[in-house]
Each structure stands twice: as structure tokens, then as C-alpha cells.
Motif scaffolding. Structure first.
Motif, PDB file in Angstrom:
ATOM      1  N   VAL A  57       0.839  -1.199   0.000  1.00 34.97           N
ATOM      2  CA  VAL A  57       0.000   0.000   0.000  1.00 34.97           C
ATOM      3  C   VAL A  57       0.876   1.252   0.000  1.00 34.97           C
ATOM      4  N   ARG A  58       0.502   2.215  -0.838  1.00 35.71           N
ATOM      5  CA  ARG A  58       1.164   3.516  -0.865  1.00 35.71           C
ATOM      6  C   ARG A  58       0.083   4.591  -0.813  1.00 35.71           C
ATOM      7  N   LEU A  59       0.114   5.400   0.226  1.00 33.71           N
ATOM      8  CA  LEU A  59      -0.859   6.475   0.428  1.00 33.71           C
ATOM      9  C   LEU A  59      -0.134   7.807   0.345  1.00 33.71           C
ATOM     10  N   ALA A  60      -0.477   8.621  -0.641  1.00 33.33           N
ATOM     11  CA  ALA A  60       0.179   9.914  -0.842  1.00 33.33           C
ATOM     12  C   ALA A  60      -0.846  11.027  -0.682  1.00 33.33           C
ATOM     13  N   TYR A  61      -0.708  11.781   0.386  1.00 33.04           N
ATOM     14  CA  TYR A  61      -1.623  12.895   0.665  1.00 33.04           C
ATOM     15  C   TYR A  61      -1.084  14.182   0.049  1.00 33.04           C
ATOM     16  N   PHE A  62      -2.008  15.068  -0.322  1.00 38.87           N
ATOM     17  CA  PHE A  62      -1.618  16.417  -0.721  1.00 38.87           C
ATOM     18  C   PHE A  62      -2.506  17.430  -0.013  1.00 38.87           C
ATOM     19  N   SER A  63      -1.998  18.645   0.063  1.00 45.77           N
ATOM     20  CA  SER A  63      -2.634  19.748   0.808  1.00 45.77           C
ATOM     21  C   SER A  63      -2.634  19.517   2.321  1.00 45.77           C
ATOM     22  N   VAL A  64      -1.703  18.720   2.806  1.00 48.04           N
ATOM     23  CA  VAL A  64      -1.616  18.510   4.258  1.00 48.04           C
ATOM     24  C   VAL A  64      -0.207  18.755   4.785  1.00 48.04           C
ATOM     25  N   GLY A  65       0.675  19.305   3.947  1.00 52.79           N
ATOM     26  CA  GLY A  65       2.046  19.522   4.398  1.00 52.79           C
ATOM     27  C   GLY A  65       2.806  20.376   3.417  1.00 52.79           C
ATOM     28  N   GLN A  66       4.130  20.362   3.553  1.00 50.10           N
ATOM     29  CA  GLN A  66       4.986  21.172   2.704  1.00 50.10           C
ATOM     30  C   GLN A  66       5.116  20.618   1.292  1.00 50.10           C
ATOM     31  N   CYS A  67       4.771  19.340   1.123  1.00 51.16           N
ATOM     32  CA  CYS A  67       4.828  18.697  -0.191  1.00 51.16           C
ATOM     33  C   CYS A  67       3.984  17.426  -0.122  1.00 51.16           C
ATOM     34  N   ALA A  68       3.844  16.747  -1.237  1.00 50.33           N
ATOM     35  CA  ALA A  68       3.143  15.461  -1.237  1.00 50.33           C
ATOM     36  C   ALA A  68       3.783  14.544  -0.191  1.00 50.33           C
ATOM     37  N   THR A  69       2.942  13.879   0.598  1.00 48.56           N
ATOM     38  CA  THR A  69       3.428  13.185   1.792  1.00 48.56           C
ATOM     39  C   THR A  69       2.863  11.778   1.879  1.00 48.56           C
ATOM     40  N   ARG A  70       3.739  10.793   2.071  1.00 50.17           N
ATOM     41  CA  ARG A  70       3.263   9.428   2.291  1.00 50.17           C
ATOM     42  C   ARG A  70       2.887   9.225   3.756  1.00 50.17           C
ATOM     43  N   ALA A  71       1.786   8.507   3.965  1.00 50.06           N
ATOM     44  CA  ALA A  71       1.324   8.176   5.313  1.00 50.06           C
ATOM     45  C   ALA A  71       1.738   6.730   5.594  1.00 50.06           C
ATOM     46  N   THR A  72       2.977   6.550   6.029  1.00 48.25           N
ATOM     47  CA  THR A  72       3.542   5.200   6.128  1.00 48.25           C
ATOM     48  C   THR A  72       2.903   4.352   7.233  1.00 48.25           C
TER      49      THR A  72
END
Length: 282
Positions: free
Chosen positions: A212-227
Motif C-alpha cells: 500500500v502507498r498512500l500519498a496525501y496532498f494539501s496537508v504539508g509542505q509537499c506530497a506526503t506518504r502516510a507510512t
């Protein structure tokens, strides 16, 4: 407000564009679709001494299968990608995400490569490339090199591109019958930047999912994985995955939503996307 004065160079090859970048360094900017850069120029948030137009460079608008990857040239427009049978078949996550990007006029001009290079933390494409585990082709004075999406995004509008580097393409793993993708975002109005968004991929394994790879946007300084959430979701623990977001993410409140609102939306989107990842392809 109008842009500060700048010189204009129209590159006819990647080598010419890279050479011009090497000559001018941080005083040069590449322009392709210009959907982000022109606004920054008009507000004088960016004031380069020279703009390097790459729109006439051959080959950068191609979409093709190379080995076990789908290669997307830096000049491929959103609309072109959305209409591409190769993208629909081999990168369906992009096909899901692109309709959420701004409006038709912007999708007609904006490029996938430009979005990834600009690395806006609220943009869909960086998160999609990160979720797919893709790589980015950078061309510089010493030739080409591949950078993993996991290593590209460093901070707010900050990437691993050097001052003389030009992003020339994206490489994405080919979608297979075991591949699963999910995408969701929450925006006040269609076409607005998302308050929170999530792009995701996984691989079917038995009755569940793996990798599984979860990549959030608009929640940090850049696109961010929720490991942490990725690990919980891989064992079928959706509520545990939502709880893990408190450690994975640390959004800052803004004029659109508080931190608590963004965290709540992140959990809502995770539940929606988890359902998408569990669906067998139609």
C-alpha cells in the motif's frame, strides 16, 4: 501587476535548454504550459532574468511503453494524458485524478512535467507520481539521471532538481491485473485546490491488499506518504490506519480549514480510498 523584465529564449533541444540553464543558473526559469509560472511572474513572486521556452523540443510530448514502464514526456498536457489509451490502461490513477485538476482551459495547457517540477503541495500530480512509486527523468550538464518520486519532493516548492537540471519525463510502473488504485479529494468547489486529497495504490493479495502507498496532498509542505496508515491498511485495519494519520500527518491550518478539520478530512478520504482499493477491477 505585471512581470519584471526578462529575456526570452526558445530552446530547440534538451541540450540547448540545459546549456542555457547552466549559463544563467538560478536566474533562469523553464516555461512550458505556464499555468503556475505566469501567475507567479505577474505577482512578482518569481523574477527570472530569462525564460526558457521548451515547447518546441521534439519528443517531450510522447507517451509510450518502454520496457516495464509507461514513459510520459514532460510536455504532455493534462488533456492529452486524459485522452490517451495508454494512460487509461497502464496508469488509471492519473485518469482518475486529472478531471479534478482546475478547469478545462488549464488542463489544455498545463503539463504533467511542469506540475511535478513545480511541486505545489496542493497539486494532484506530485501525489499521484508518489503513490505510483514512479521515477522522474532529469537532464543536466552531465547527462540524464532517474530520481525516485520518494526522493524528489524535499519541501515547500523544493525538489531534488539542481539549478541546471530540466525535468524531461516521468516513468510509471505498468498497471497489472493485481494493481489497485484509489483517489479522492475534498475541495470547496470543483476546480479549486483541494483542502485535502489522497492518491493511493496497492496490490491485491488473496482477500486483502499489500504494498500500500498512500500519498496525501494539501496537508504539508509537499506530497506526503502516510507510512503508518499504509502498514495498518495492509493488514485490513482501517480504523488503525485512520488513527495512524495523527502520527503520519501534521497539517497546518489555513484560511480554508483548521488543522483539526484537515485531519478529519484526511480520515474521511482514507476510508473512501480504502474502499476503492478493495474493489476488483471492472
Amino acid at each position: 501587476m505585471k512581470p519584471a523584465t526578462f529575456a526570452y529564449a526558445k530552446a530547440q533541444s534538451v541540450a540547448e535548454a540545459v546549456a542555457t540553464l547552466a549559463t544563467h543558473g538560478d536566474d533562469a526559469r523553464i516555461i512550458a504550459g505556464g499555468q503556475s509560472l505566469v501567475a507567479m511572474l505577474n505577482m512578482r513572486l518569481s523574477a527570472p532574468s530569462v525564460l526558457i521556452d521548451i515547447n518546441d523540443i521534439p519528443g517531450l510530448s510522447d507517451i509510450a511503453i518502454e520496457g516495464d514502464s509507461l514513459k510520459i514526456g514532460a510536455l504532455v498536457r493534462y488533456t492529452q494524458a486524459l485522452r490517451s489509451p495508454l494512460v487509461a490502461e497502464h496508469a488509471p490513477l492519473l485518469a482518475r485524478a486529472i478531471p479534478h485538476i482546475a478547469h478545462a482551459a488549464i488542463r489544455n495547457r498545463g503539463t504533467l512535467g511542469g506540475s511535478v517540477a513545480f511541486a505545489d503541495p496542493a497539486a494532484e500530480m506530485p501525489a499521484c507520481i508518489l503513490a505510483l512509486g514512479g521515477s522522474i527523468t532529469l537532464s543536466g550538464p552531465d547527462g540524464d539521471r532517474e530520481v525516485s518520486a520518494d526522493d524528489l519532493f524535499l519541501g515547500l516548492y523544493e525538489t531534488a532538481l539542481g539549478p541546471s537540471d530540466m525535468l524531461t519525463g516521468l516513468r510509471l510502473p505498468l498497471h497489472t491485473k493485481e494493481s489497485r488504485v484509489g483517489f479522492a479529494e475534498f475541495a470547496r468547489r470543483h476546480g479549486d485546490y483541494a483542502m485535502v486529497g489522497l492518491a493511493a495504490t496497492a496490490r491485491a493479495r488473496g482477500d486483502g491488499i499489500a504494498d500500500v502507498r498512500l500519498a496525501y496532498f494539501s496537508v504539508g509542505q509537499c506530497a506526503t506518504r502516510a507510512t503508518g496508515a499504509e502498514q495498518a491498511l495492509a493488514v485490513g485495519d482501517i480504523e488503525g490506519a485512520v488513527a495512524a494519520l495523527e502520527t503520519d500527518l501534521d497539517p497546518t491550518g489555513d484560511i480554508h480549514a483548521s488543522r483539526d478539520t484537515k485531519m478529519h478530512l484526511a480520515g474521511v478520504l482514507l476510508r473512501r480510498v480504502a474502499a476503492q482499493l478493495s474493489e476488483a477491477p471492472k
